[in-house]
Each structure stands twice: as C-alpha cells, then as structure tokens.
Design an enzyme around this catalytic site. Structure first.
Site, PDB file in Angstrom:
ATOM      1  N   ASP A  97       0.766  -1.163   0.024  1.00 15.05           N
ATOM      2  CA  ASP A  97       0.498  -0.165  -0.279  1.00 15.05           C
ATOM      3  C   ASP A  97       0.913   1.409  -0.098  1.00 15.05           C
ATOM      4  OD1 ASP A  97      -1.767  -1.784   0.798  1.00 15.05           O
ATOM      5  OD2 ASP A  97      -2.043  -1.268   2.299  1.00 15.05           O
TER       6      ASP A  97
HETATM    7  N1  URA Z   1      -0.914  -5.695   4.382  1.00 14.94           N
HETATM    8  C1  URA Z   1      -1.865  -4.753   4.218  1.00 14.94           C
HETATM    9  O1  URA Z   1      -2.390  -4.681   4.910  1.00 14.94           O
HETATM   10  N2  URA Z   1      -0.758  -4.323   3.527  1.00 14.94           N
HETATM   11  C2  URA Z   1       0.030  -4.017   2.712  1.00 14.94           C
HETATM   12  O2  URA Z   1       0.808  -3.371   1.829  1.00 14.94           O
HETATM   13  C3  URA Z   1       0.405  -5.175   2.797  1.00 14.94           C
HETATM   14  C4  URA Z   1      -0.490  -6.097   3.248  1.00 14.94           C
END
Ligand code: URA
Length: 228
Positions: A97
């Site tokens: 993310d």
């Molecule tokens: N889990 C999440 O919530 N975000 C990420 O970027 C990776 C794993």
C-alpha cells in the site's frame, strides 16, 4: 501479451508492435491484441528471442508515500522513481500500500513473480505492525487462528507481541497469502487500526542493512530460495 513475458509495460508492448519490432513464429505482427502462447510460440523483439533476455531481480526498500504502480494519473511518486532505468521492464512482485514501507521485489521474470505471489506457494511474508490500541492476548490469538474478512477467512498466521508502548501494541505477523490490504483489514476486524506497517521479510529474504529508498540485486541464493 508481450507485457506478460516481462519485458515491457502494456503501452510499451503496443508501441513495439506498431513499430513492427515484434515477430511471432517468424512473422511481424501488427495486431497489438495478437495472442501468444509463451510455451509454444517463438516471440522475438528486435531479432532476439524473448526468452533469451536476461532475468533481473532486485529488492527495494519502499518508503511510504510511493505507489507500487508504473504511472499514477495524479502524478504521485511511484517505486519506478526509486530505481534506475533498466533496459527491461521490471514489475513489482505483489503490492505494498501507499502507506506501507518495506521489502518489495521487482523482476522481469513473470513465472518467478507468479510463484512468489500465488497463495498456493505459501511464501511467508513478515510485517512489523504498530496498532492504534493495546491488543489483548486474546486478540492476538484471533489473528493467529484466522479472521473472517469480506473475501474469506485468513489462514493461520504467526504473531509475536514485540512490546506495548503507551496506548499501542507493536507486533510482528507472518502471513502466507496476500489478500488486498490484508494486515490492515485483520487489525480493523479487531476494532483497531494499523498506524505503521513495514514488510521486513519475504521467505528467507530479510531487509538487513538496506537503507530506506535504496535497492540492491537479489543474490543467486536468494532467488533460488524463493523458487523452491
Ligand atoms: N497488508 C496490508 O494491509 N498492506 C500491505 O501493504 C501489505 C500487507
């Protein structure tokens, strides 16, 4: 289809076809939607077979604030701003993310990427998490056993409490699948939210001393360990 072979983005592949640089089974192709079977068809770019192009694997320590996409319509920074311009197209192996930092592998080897991201391969990914609340042992146990999310139950996870600081629990979680925003949604299911998320390990590959925002090539041993 050419982009699936890991050497270009969709847009690049289209322009190569327009420039008549791509041959399939000895014939120049003109239709950008021409379908190829990478196992049976012989695809050449600029008179070099695609499969003979060098494979490249790198590990980037992605900072927060960078998207794991090639181009952002809003012009925000992407992970491609952090690596140099290789003469091959590297795709991120899975996503992190915008607000997540940590290890991101980038490669032009699509089979390798598919193996690492496919939940059936059970490649473990470890994250450090700072939660917005103090979590009880029972809540951490729920994360271990599995949480019901809108797209199904999460698999058993390894969870270790690292410390509690003021109103926050810091813990480490290892998951072997990669549902969208999985760790954040698991913590939200407990009534808290994730304030900080860092991916520190993928399989046997650890973040080590790599400075944030920098990249290095994977070693042969690291590549082999993820192929197994
Ligand atoms: N889990 C999440 O919530 N975000 C990420 O970027 C990776 C794993």
């Amino acid at each position: 289809m050419i982009s699936k072979a890991g050497i270009g983005s969709r847009t690049e592949a289209r322009s190569w076809i327009h420039e008549r640089r791509v041959k399939v089974n000895g014939k120049v192709i003109e239709n950008p939607d021409h379908w190829v079977d990478m196992k049976r068809d012989h695809v050449w770019l600029d008179d070099k077979p695609l499969e003979q192009r060098d494979r490249l694997y790198l590990l980037l320590y992605k900072p927060t604030g960078y998207l794991t996409t090639y181009k952002d319509p809003e012009g925000r920074p992407t992970v491609y701003d952090l690596i140099e311009d290789f003469d091959t197209f590297l795709s991120p192996v899975g996503r992190l993310d915008l607000d997540t930092s940590g290890l991101l592998i980038m490669t032009n080897d699509t089979q390798f990427a598919e193996r690492v991201t496919n939940p059936d391969s059970h490649v473990p990914k470890t994250y450090l998490v700072k939660a917005s609340a103090l979590l009880t042992d029972d809540q951490l146990e729920q994360l271990r056993r599995g949480i019901e999310l809108s797209d199904g139950m999460t698999r058993a996870a390894i969870v270790k409490r690292l410390r509690n600081s003021g109103k926050h629990t810091h813990f480490e979680i290892t998951i072997s699948e990669g549902k969208n925003r999985q760790v954040r949604r698991m913590v939200e299911a407990l009534g808290a939210h994730v304030m900080k998320l860092v991916r520190v390990r993928i399989g046997a590959i650890a973040i080590g001393e790599l400075p944030i925002g920098e990249w290095r090539l994977l070693t042969r041993a690291e590549i082999t360990s993820l192929r197994r």
